[in-house]
Design an enzyme around this catalytic site. Structure first.
Site, PDB file in Angstrom:
ATOM      1  N   ASP A  56       0.876  -1.169   0.000  1.00 42.88           N
ATOM      2  CA  ASP A  56       0.000   0.000   0.000  1.00 42.88           C
ATOM      3  C   ASP A  56       0.920   1.228   0.000  1.00 42.88           C
ATOM      4  O   ASP A  56       1.457   1.602   1.035  1.00 42.88           O
ATOM      5  CB  ASP A  56      -0.860  -0.057   1.268  1.00 42.88           C
ATOM      6  CG  ASP A  56      -1.722   1.175   1.438  1.00 42.88           C
ATOM      7  OD1 ASP A  56      -1.682   2.069   0.562  1.00 42.88           O
ATOM      8  OD2 ASP A  56      -2.438   1.229   2.456  1.00 42.88           O
TER       9      ASP A  56
ATOM     10  N   GLU B   5      -2.958   5.456  -4.593  1.00 42.32           N
ATOM     11  CA  GLU B   5      -4.329   5.961  -4.647  1.00 42.32           C
ATOM     12  C   GLU B   5      -4.337   7.405  -5.150  1.00 42.32           C
ATOM     13  O   GLU B   5      -3.392   8.167  -4.879  1.00 42.32           O
ATOM     14  CB  GLU B   5      -4.994   5.847  -3.264  1.00 42.32           C
ATOM     15  CG  GLU B   5      -4.299   6.601  -2.149  1.00 42.32           C
ATOM     16  CD  GLU B   5      -4.640   6.062  -0.744  1.00 42.32           C
ATOM     17  OE1 GLU B   5      -4.320   4.879  -0.475  1.00 42.32           O
ATOM     18  OE2 GLU B   5      -5.201   6.805   0.065  1.00 42.32           O
TER      19      GLU B   5
ATOM     20  N   LYS C 247      -1.988  12.036   2.764  1.00 44.10           N
ATOM     21  CA  LYS C 247      -3.364  11.518   2.711  1.00 44.10           C
ATOM     22  C   LYS C 247      -3.820  11.139   4.115  1.00 44.10           C
ATOM     23  O   LYS C 247      -3.052  11.195   5.077  1.00 44.10           O
ATOM     24  CB  LYS C 247      -3.416  10.284   1.803  1.00 44.10           C
ATOM     25  CG  LYS C 247      -2.283   9.329   1.956  1.00 44.10           C
ATOM     26  CD  LYS C 247      -2.400   8.127   2.857  1.00 44.10           C
ATOM     27  CE  LYS C 247      -3.709   7.590   3.250  1.00 44.10           C
ATOM     28  NZ  LYS C 247      -3.576   6.249   3.889  1.00 44.10           N
TER      29      LYS C 247
ATOM     30  N   ASN D  33      -6.670   7.998   5.972  1.00 42.07           N
ATOM     31  CA  ASN D  33      -7.376   6.766   5.652  1.00 42.07           C
ATOM     32  C   ASN D  33      -8.744   7.048   5.037  1.00 42.07           C
ATOM     33  O   ASN D  33      -9.441   7.984   5.434  1.00 42.07           O
ATOM     34  CB  ASN D  33      -7.526   5.910   6.913  1.00 42.07           C
ATOM     35  CG  ASN D  33      -8.069   4.536   6.603  1.00 42.07           C
ATOM     36  OD1 ASN D  33      -9.277   4.330   6.594  1.00 42.07           O
ATOM     37  ND2 ASN D  33      -7.181   3.608   6.296  1.00 42.07           N
ATOM     38  N   SER D  34      -9.142   6.230   4.097  1.00 37.77           N
ATOM     39  CA  SER D  34     -10.372   6.456   3.333  1.00 37.77           C
ATOM     40  C   SER D  34     -11.633   6.351   4.180  1.00 37.77           C
ATOM     41  O   SER D  34     -12.689   6.831   3.788  1.00 37.77           O
ATOM     42  CB  SER D  34     -10.456   5.453   2.182  1.00 37.77           C
ATOM     43  OG  SER D  34      -9.366   5.638   1.327  1.00 37.77           O
TER      44      SER D  34
HETATM   45  C1  SPV Z   1      -4.933   0.100   4.017  1.00 36.33           C
HETATM   46  O1  SPV Z   1      -5.038  -1.072   4.383  1.00 36.33           O
HETATM   47  O2  SPV Z   1      -4.142   0.894   4.523  1.00 36.33           O
HETATM   48  C2  SPV Z   1      -5.768   0.600   2.929  1.00 36.33           C
HETATM   49  C3  SPV Z   1      -7.079   0.021   2.725  1.00 36.33           C
HETATM   50  O3  SPV Z   1      -5.355   1.518   2.303  1.00 36.33           O
HETATM   51  S1  SPV Z   1      -8.179   1.036   3.518  1.00 36.33           S
HETATM   52  O4  SPV Z   1      -7.851   1.093   4.907  1.00 36.33           O
HETATM   53  O5  SPV Z   1      -9.480   0.423   3.273  1.00 36.33           O
HETATM   54  O6  SPV Z   1      -8.117   2.350   2.913  1.00 36.33           O
HETATM   55 MG    MG Z   2      -3.841   2.548   3.111  1.00 37.30          MG
END
Ligand code: SPV
Ligand code: MG
Length: 516
Positions: free
Chosen positions: A62, A91, A97, A99-100
């Site tokens: 990632d 991403e 960034k 976390n999403s």
């Molecule tokens: C991560 O595992 O760090 C990811 C996936 O990027 S998520 O947490 O769903 O964004």
């Molecule tokens: Mg991530």
């Protein structure tokens, strides 16, 4: 399956997964920081290096946003390749960034063309042919909808991406399924259905997704386990209830590959296989009062018992498995880290019987020596390096110490010492303290080295000694070696001169301090 350090990566591999997701969320959580680029990317790289070293299956990293622009992306790809990483996912957001699943809709998306440049730069930088770059589309997470997601995915495909990761923050897979229907098979599609945990995996399979990432469950399960353990232990202040609920230490060592290291030590570390048995049963009557309440090996020299000097010298050569046979005043011998065997009849038995007490330690290669013989490290090293089943060190300068009134084990060898002696061929012929002068080739220094086979032969002989009244009472180490020779065993002789001392008198105690 997610992993975030060497240990979790190893566990994932052992569970059977075909690949590892090196999750940014999990790596940062394990480091105790937020998933907001608080750990620098070189710190992430260090965690990845441990994961890569611990496993053989591919690791997809990632890579967040690529940690900047096209330029950091190029360097990232090269650094990942150097660590044997299989691919990276980036991403379409901007550095730094977050976390999403945290304020997803408020995070700005990257400019499409700029992000496509990051992909292209990464593909151009790779030197490993099958290194993979996955382009992660955050359009749904940011609340932009299907058309934006499609537009972005297509731009990233054209820039050279090997796969698309389509992400959603919703608990239902509608967005993912809609994307896949529209996208078709232009490129493989990867999903991270963390929030869609209620959706049966077959739904994703039937929809034709190529890879599903279980993105953070190693990290989250470890949090639950650690919280339980910490709380219970704090509450109970006792390990009793905990022990059965945590992995045994043996499992920790197995995961760390302790066996492999032990095998490597046997291959590469001199002396690590070798054991030593030290005969320390004797009183040493020549010391008079000094040995009334202690054995000779516990007489002090330079502020420490003689035995302590011997043990230190052995340890300095890498020999750690040390046994001592105690006899006279045995309770006085109490040095730490040694195995002890006891001769309960030291006054009526002799050396061979003492040695027989230590039979359990005589497995594999071993050195046998006395608790009153000091030596330089090289003496032991030479014996350790000898391949022969039996080997002894012989001091060729025996005449120099001969005039001293003392007991000595003289030897006759198959060849006398000389500069032209072919050392690999000299064998012991006889040991005796009564050899006529013309038959003496040297003095036995009190060391017998046995190989694995040698120790087996010796164990057989010692078993006989135990049951033979004459041998119990009278057989010394010299007699034992003569017995070996009479049975056809070859005892290799290594000639040396000086650098050892049989401590026999109070004067020797002063001389001995040069060995400390
Ligand atoms: C991560 O595992 O760090 C990811 C996936 O990027 S998520 O947490 O769903 O964004
Ligand atoms: Mg991530």
């Amino acid at each position: 399956m997610e992993a975030h350090n060497g240990l979790s990566a190893k566990i994932v591999e052992e569970a059977g997964f075909p690949a590892i997701w090196a999750s940014g969320l999990s790596i940062s959580a394990a480091l105790g920081v937020r998933d907001s680029n608080e750990a620098s990317w070189t710190q992430v790289l260090e965690a990845l290096e441990f994961m890569s070293d611990a496993t053989r299956i591919p690791i997809l990293v990632d890579g967040d946003t690529g940690y900047g622009n096209f330029n950091t992306m190029r360097r990232l790809v090269r650094k990942l390749e150097q660590r044997g990483i299989a691919g990276v996912c980036i991403e379409d957001k901007v550095f730094p960034k977050t976390n999403s699943f945290l304020r997803g809709t408020t995070q700005p998306l990257a400019d499409v063309a700029e992000f496509a440049g990051r992909i292209k730069a990464g593909k151009d930088a790779q030197t490993v042919e099958d290194f993979v770059i996955v382009a992660r589309v955050e359009a749904f997470v940011a609340g932009w909808g299907l058309a934006e997601a499609m537009k972005r995915a297509e731009a990233y495909r054209l820039a050279g991406a090997d796969a698309i990761l389509i992400h959603t923050a919703k608990s239902f897979p509608d967005e993912l399924l809609a994307f896949k229907r529209e996208w078709g098979d232009r490129l493989p599609v990867v999903i991270v259905p963390t929030k869609c945990y209620a959706t049966p995996t077959e739904v994703f399979q039937e929809a034709g997704f190529s890879v599903v990432i279980w993105a953070n469950h190693m990290m989250r399960s470890s949090i639950s386990a650690m919280q339980q353990t910490a709380r219970a232990l704090y509450r109970d202040q006792s390990l009793a209830a905990i022990e059965d609920r945590v992995a045994p230490l043996a499992e920790v060592f197995r995961l760390q590959g302790a066996d492999e290291l032990a095998a490597a030590e046997r291959r590469y570390l001199p002396g690590s296989q070798m054991r030593a048995v030290i005969l320390g049963a004797a009183r040493g009557p020549e010391f008079g009062e000094l040995t009334r309440d202690r054995p000779k090996c516990m007489v002090e020299m330079a502020g420490e018992p003689i035995l302590a000097h011997i043990v230190r010298a052995y340890r300095a050569t890498g020999i750690r498995d040390l046994s001592v046979v105690r006899g006279h005043r045995r309770q006085v011998i109490d040095l730490e880290g040694l195995r002890y065997f006891d001769n309960e009849e030291p006054d009526t038995t002799h050396e061979a019987f003492s040695l027989s007490r230590a039979t359990p330690a005589l497995h594999g290669p071993a050195l046998i020596s006395y608790g009153d013989v000091l030596f330089r490290k090289y003496v032991v090293q030479q014996l350790v390096d000898t391949e022969a089943d039996f080997a002894v060190m012989v001091d060729a300068q025996w005449r120099e110490s001969r005039n001293r009134e003392r007991y000595a084990d003289y030897v006759t060898c198959s060849l006398p010492f000389s500069r032209s002696t072919s050392f690999s061929q000299v064998r012991l012929v006889e040991v005796s303290n009564e050899l006529p002068e013309e038959q003496i080739h040297g003095e036995w220094m009190g060391f017998l080295k046995v190989s694995e086979r040698g120790s087996e032969v010796l164990r057989g002989l010692l078993a006989e000694v135990e049951h033979d009244a004459e041998k119990r009472a009278h057989m010394d180490m010299g007699g034992l070696m003569n017995d070996l020779i009479s049975r056809g065993e070859k005892i290799r002789v290594i000639y040396t001169t000086g650098n050892w001392l049989d401590v026999d008198s109070v004067d020797d105690l002063l001389l001995g301090s040069e060995f400390t």
